[in-house]
Design an enzyme around this catalytic site. Structure first.
Site, PDB file in Angstrom:
ATOM      1  N   GLY A  53     -38.167  -2.944 122.215  1.00  0.00           N
ATOM      2  CA  GLY A  53     -39.483  -2.978 121.583  1.00  0.00           C
ATOM      3  C   GLY A  53     -39.935  -4.406 121.328  1.00  0.00           C
ATOM      4  O   GLY A  53     -41.131  -4.713 121.382  1.00  0.00           O
ATOM      5  N   ALA A  54     -38.962  -5.271 121.045  1.00  0.00           N
ATOM      6  CA  ALA A  54     -39.317  -6.664 120.746  1.00  0.00           C
ATOM      7  C   ALA A  54     -39.848  -7.365 121.996  1.00  0.00           C
ATOM      8  O   ALA A  54     -40.686  -8.256 121.910  1.00  0.00           O
ATOM      9  CB  ALA A  54     -38.114  -7.403 120.186  1.00  0.00           C
ATOM     10  N   GLY A 103     -53.010 -12.733  87.136  1.00  0.00           N
ATOM     11  CA  GLY A 103     -53.805 -11.515  87.214  1.00  0.00           C
ATOM     12  C   GLY A 103     -54.547 -11.428  88.533  1.00  0.00           C
ATOM     13  O   GLY A 103     -54.106 -11.962  89.553  1.00  0.00           O
ATOM     14  N   GLY A 104     -55.710 -10.807  88.465  1.00  0.00           N
ATOM     15  CA  GLY A 104     -56.485 -10.601  89.688  1.00  0.00           C
ATOM     16  C   GLY A 104     -56.956 -11.895  90.320  1.00  0.00           C
ATOM     17  O   GLY A 104     -57.381 -11.916  91.479  1.00  0.00           O
TER      18      GLY A 104
HETATM   19  C1  HXC Z   1     -61.114 -18.238  78.586  1.00  0.00           C
HETATM   20  C2  HXC Z   1     -59.380 -19.664  78.806  1.00  0.00           C
HETATM   21  C3  HXC Z   1     -58.766 -18.805  79.744  1.00  0.00           C
HETATM   22  C4  HXC Z   1     -59.417 -17.598  80.066  1.00  0.00           C
HETATM   23  C5  HXC Z   1     -57.523 -20.511  79.476  1.00  0.00           C
HETATM   24  N1  HXC Z   1     -58.575 -20.692  78.674  1.00  0.00           N
HETATM   25  N2  HXC Z   1     -57.613 -19.348  80.134  1.00  0.00           N
HETATM   26  N3  HXC Z   1     -60.543 -19.381  78.245  1.00  0.00           N
HETATM   27  N4  HXC Z   1     -60.597 -17.348  79.468  1.00  0.00           N
HETATM   28  N5  HXC Z   1     -58.920 -16.743  80.937  1.00  0.00           N
HETATM   29  C6  HXC Z   1     -58.814 -21.835  77.809  1.00  0.00           C
HETATM   30  C7  HXC Z   1     -57.840 -21.872  76.653  1.00  0.00           C
HETATM   31  O1  HXC Z   1     -58.285 -21.050  75.604  1.00  0.00           O
HETATM   32  C8  HXC Z   1     -57.859 -23.334  76.294  1.00  0.00           C
HETATM   33  O2  HXC Z   1     -59.002 -23.592  75.519  1.00  0.00           O
HETATM   34  C9  HXC Z   1     -58.067 -24.011  77.629  1.00  0.00           C
HETATM   35  O3  HXC Z   1     -58.581 -23.024  78.502  1.00  0.00           O
HETATM   36  C10 HXC Z   1     -56.783 -24.521  78.223  1.00  0.00           C
HETATM   37  O4  HXC Z   1     -55.829 -23.474  78.197  1.00  0.00           O
HETATM   38  P1  HXC Z   1     -54.349 -23.637  77.635  1.00  0.00           P
HETATM   39  O5  HXC Z   1     -53.838 -22.275  77.338  1.00  0.00           O
HETATM   40  O6  HXC Z   1     -54.318 -24.649  76.551  1.00  0.00           O
HETATM   41  O7  HXC Z   1     -53.620 -24.252  78.935  1.00  0.00           O
HETATM   42  P2  HXC Z   1     -52.098 -24.093  79.368  1.00  0.00           P
HETATM   43  O8  HXC Z   1     -51.221 -24.249  78.189  1.00  0.00           O
HETATM   44  O9  HXC Z   1     -51.939 -25.017  80.526  1.00  0.00           O
HETATM   45  O10 HXC Z   1     -51.965 -22.596  79.859  1.00  0.00           O
HETATM   46  C11 HXC Z   1     -52.647 -22.141  81.020  1.00  0.00           C
HETATM   47  C12 HXC Z   1     -52.609 -20.592  81.081  1.00  0.00           C
HETATM   48  C13 HXC Z   1     -53.147 -20.014  79.762  1.00  0.00           C
HETATM   49  C14 HXC Z   1     -51.168 -20.152  81.286  1.00  0.00           C
HETATM   50  C15 HXC Z   1     -53.416 -20.196  82.279  1.00  0.00           C
HETATM   51  O11 HXC Z   1     -54.390 -20.661  79.458  1.00  0.00           O
HETATM   52  C16 HXC Z   1     -53.382 -18.557  79.832  1.00  0.00           C
HETATM   53  O12 HXC Z   1     -52.436 -17.764  79.718  1.00  0.00           O
HETATM   54  N6  HXC Z   1     -54.660 -18.167  79.929  1.00  0.00           N
HETATM   55  C17 HXC Z   1     -55.035 -16.802  79.970  1.00  0.00           C
HETATM   56  C18 HXC Z   1     -54.598 -16.180  81.244  1.00  0.00           C
HETATM   57  C19 HXC Z   1     -55.146 -14.795  81.400  1.00  0.00           C
HETATM   58  O13 HXC Z   1     -54.684 -13.847  80.733  1.00  0.00           O
HETATM   59  N7  HXC Z   1     -56.228 -14.687  82.169  1.00  0.00           N
HETATM   60  C20 HXC Z   1     -56.823 -13.451  82.457  1.00  0.00           C
HETATM   61  C21 HXC Z   1     -55.997 -12.915  83.608  1.00  0.00           C
HETATM   62  S1  HXC Z   1     -56.606 -11.423  84.168  1.00  0.00           S
HETATM   63  P3  HXC Z   1     -58.927 -24.517  74.221  1.00  0.00           P
HETATM   64  O14 HXC Z   1     -60.372 -24.695  73.831  1.00  0.00           O
HETATM   65  O15 HXC Z   1     -58.148 -23.779  73.199  1.00  0.00           O
HETATM   66  O16 HXC Z   1     -58.258 -25.762  74.654  1.00  0.00           O
HETATM   67  C22 HXC Z   1     -57.668 -11.862  85.300  1.00  0.00           C
HETATM   68  C23 HXC Z   1     -58.346 -10.689  85.839  1.00  0.00           C
HETATM   69  C24 HXC Z   1     -59.083 -11.011  87.084  1.00  0.00           C
HETATM   70  O17 HXC Z   1     -57.851 -12.948  85.664  1.00  0.00           O
HETATM   71  C25 HXC Z   1     -59.409  -9.702  87.633  1.00  0.00           C
HETATM   72  C26 HXC Z   1     -59.949  -9.840  89.001  1.00  0.00           C
HETATM   73  C27 HXC Z   1     -59.942  -8.483  89.649  1.00  0.00           C
END
Ligand code: HXC
Length: 521
Positions: free
Chosen positions: A411-412, A175-176
């Protein structure tokens, strides 16, 4: 009346609290992190800083959010370790996201810590290294997380051109979250399943487009280092990422008010670039390895190539010449004959602007037949992208020295930095060919009617090409017009660059005051 416990007890309590803070998400999660082949945030910082020592800031800071059970999941440090230390004796700030704490996700406090590190780094003029390992915006903190990202992005932009910013991709970035790395100067990415970055992941890609793709094929290091150009350096391990960060920092000033660090490399300033003339084949159509020329010119053959695997028709990177850091921009005749396409122009322009921002002189080594023709490039905007190189070189006020090795057409020719665009010194080897276009193309345009009407068109074509070659397939026509400062023996290349850099050390060039320019994007 409340009586404070004895100081020994308070110190003991502090030690325990620190111990807890240093454990991040706890032993189990640390083990899990290790089982994925990843180091923890603190282990990474210990590798980065001299003697493994750094000064932490906001050690005890934690989230203020309480929603979705966060009131019971409060971790000191809030998923990011921030601070400063020395790298090869110079002050560097760093933050390392801690995946063992809530997946390294970024909430309000986490973002504040990064911002605070940036504020200090900007005050003192020190680089920032970011080690990213995060699940992205902390979902439980809702829009506060997004606001946090906004604050980090803003710091990245405020710091751009003021202090060097290097990002190591040491985990996921979705994501972001990818945009803070993208706003920094250099991204170093580790190869392997645990490391990837994309705006939209495989699941959503499948739902929206029906396209099935693995995490690595969508956003692994190889993809970003070879196809997207998002990543500047691809490495095999976390240790290698840290080593490369240090090597990169060794070429950079700490901030835009400093000169890049001089090092006595022991390579004599006035030596010949021995054997350099043997590298370029006599046949102008034959490719050769431009890097061989670079190695012979720079100190001890050491060249840190940036974007090595992407847009390989142009070569950019850092080296030292007589101890002074230079940025090299060179065509690569082994790839598309050294012609410039959209990606090459983007790559070069960004590198040129980085060097200019940080007082690093630019050396162009030219062997290019022109910009790449065709619908693909035109439709994607070679005009817009090609213009970036012109813009970047014209805008740059650092010393600029050009050496035309072989072809320099159209140009290059201009895009590789010529006098009218602002080059300070232009040299050519006797093998140089400088013209608006290559011989055959030129003759077919100039003598189209004559060739069409001739009873022996092939002979006329050949004869006219020979005439054209005689006139332009050498550096002397341009040198007579003063467009080339000197035609030099190839072995003297290092010497003339050394002398030029020495003379240009006190170069000062100013631009019309403005808010900022409008580089074609
Ligand atoms: C809160 C999170 C988290 C998040 C992971 N965790 N991402 N908690 N917010 N964004 C937590 C999980 O719940 C888990 O907690 C622990 O971290 C480890 O994560 P796992 O999923 O077990 O790890 P893994 O299997 O290695 O997977 C990693 C991952 C996955 C692929 C990154 O965690 C994931 O898909 N996370 C969400 C990604 C996402 O959608 N993020 C938002 C993106 S949008 P527990 O306690 O259960 O172990 C964004 C917008 C930014 O970022 C905008 C800026 C402009």
């Amino acid at each position: 009346m409340y009586e404070k416990p004895p100081v020994e007890k308070l110190i003991e309590e502090l030690r325990q609290l620190k111990e807890k803070a240093y454990k991040g998400g706890g032993d189990e999660r640390i083990q899990f992190q290790h089982s994925k082949g990843k180091l923890t945030a603190r282990e990474r910082l210990a590798l980065l800083f001299d003697d493994g020592k750094f000064n932490e800031i906001m050690t005890f800071a934690t989230t203020r959010a309480t929603e979705f059970g966060l009131d019971k999941q409060r971790f000191y440090g809030d998923g990011v370790v921030t601070g400063w230390g020395k790298v090869d004796g110079r002050t560097v700030f760093a933050y390392a996201q801690d995946f063992t704490v809530l997946g390294g996700s970024l909430g309000e406090t986490h973002a504040n810590k990064i911002v605070r590190a940036y504020e200090l780094a900007l005050k003192v003029g020190a680089p920032v290294v970011g080690i990213n390992d995060s699940g992205g915006a902390r979902i439980q903190e809702g829009a506060l997380s997004l606001e946090g990202y906004g604050a980090v992005f803003k710091m990245n932009v405020m710091a751009s051109g003021v202090i060097p910013q290097i990002t190591i991709m040491a985990g996921p970035a979705a994501g972001g979250a990818v945009y803070s790395p993208a706003l920094t100067d250099f991204i170093i990415m580790i190869k392997g399943d645990a490391y990837y970055m994309f705006v939209t992941g495989p699941e959503i890609t499948k739902v929206v487009l029906g396209e099935e793709v693995s995490f690595q094929d969508l956003g692994g290091a190889v993809v970003h280092a070879t196809k997207s150009g998002v990543v500047h350096f691809m490495v095999d391990s976390e240790q290698e990422a840290i080593n490369l960060t240090k090597r990169l920092l060794s070429y950079l000033p700490s901030n835009n008010m400093e000169e890049p660090p001089y090092i006595d490399t022991g390579d004599p300033a006035d030596r010949d670039a021995t054997g350099v003339e043997q590298i370029v084949p006599n046949d102008a159509a034959k490719p050769y390895n431009m890097r061989e020329i670079i190695y012979k010119i720079v100190d001890n053959g050491e060249f840190l190539e940036v974007h090595k695997h992407w847009a390989q028709n142009i070569i950019v990177g850092f080296a030292r010449i007589a101890g002074n850091v230079v940025g090299i921009v060179a065509n690569n005749p082994e790839e598309f004959g050294g012609s410039i396409d959209i990606d090459a122009a983007d790559k070069a322009a960004r590198f040129i602007r980085f060097c200019d921002a940080f007082n690093i002189p630019l050396i162009s080594l030219v062997d290019t037949p022109g910009y790449v023709p065709g619908t693909d490039q035109e439709y994607k905007g070679i005009i817009r992208h090609g213009a970036k190189m012109l813009y970047a070189f014209a805008e740059a006020t650092v010393p600029k020295i050009t050496v035309i090795v072989r072809k320099s057409y159209g140009g290059a020719h201009i895009a590789m930095s010529i006098k009218s665009l602002g080059a300070d010194l232009v040299y050519a080897w006797p093998t140089a060919e400088i013209a608006v276009t290559g011989p055959e193309g030129a003759v077919r345009i100039l003598y189209r009617k004559e060739i069409q009407q001739a009873s022996n068109p092939d002979d006329v074509l050949k004869q006219r090409i020979a005439e054209y070659r005689k006139l332009f397939a050498n550096p002397y026509w341009a040198a007579e017009k003063g467009l080339v400062d000197d035609v030099i023996e190839p072995k003297d290349t290092r010497r003339v660059i050394v002398a030029g850099l020495e003379m240009l050390k006190t170069k000062r060039e100013y631009r019309y005051p403005k808010k900022h320019g409008n580089i074609p994007l």
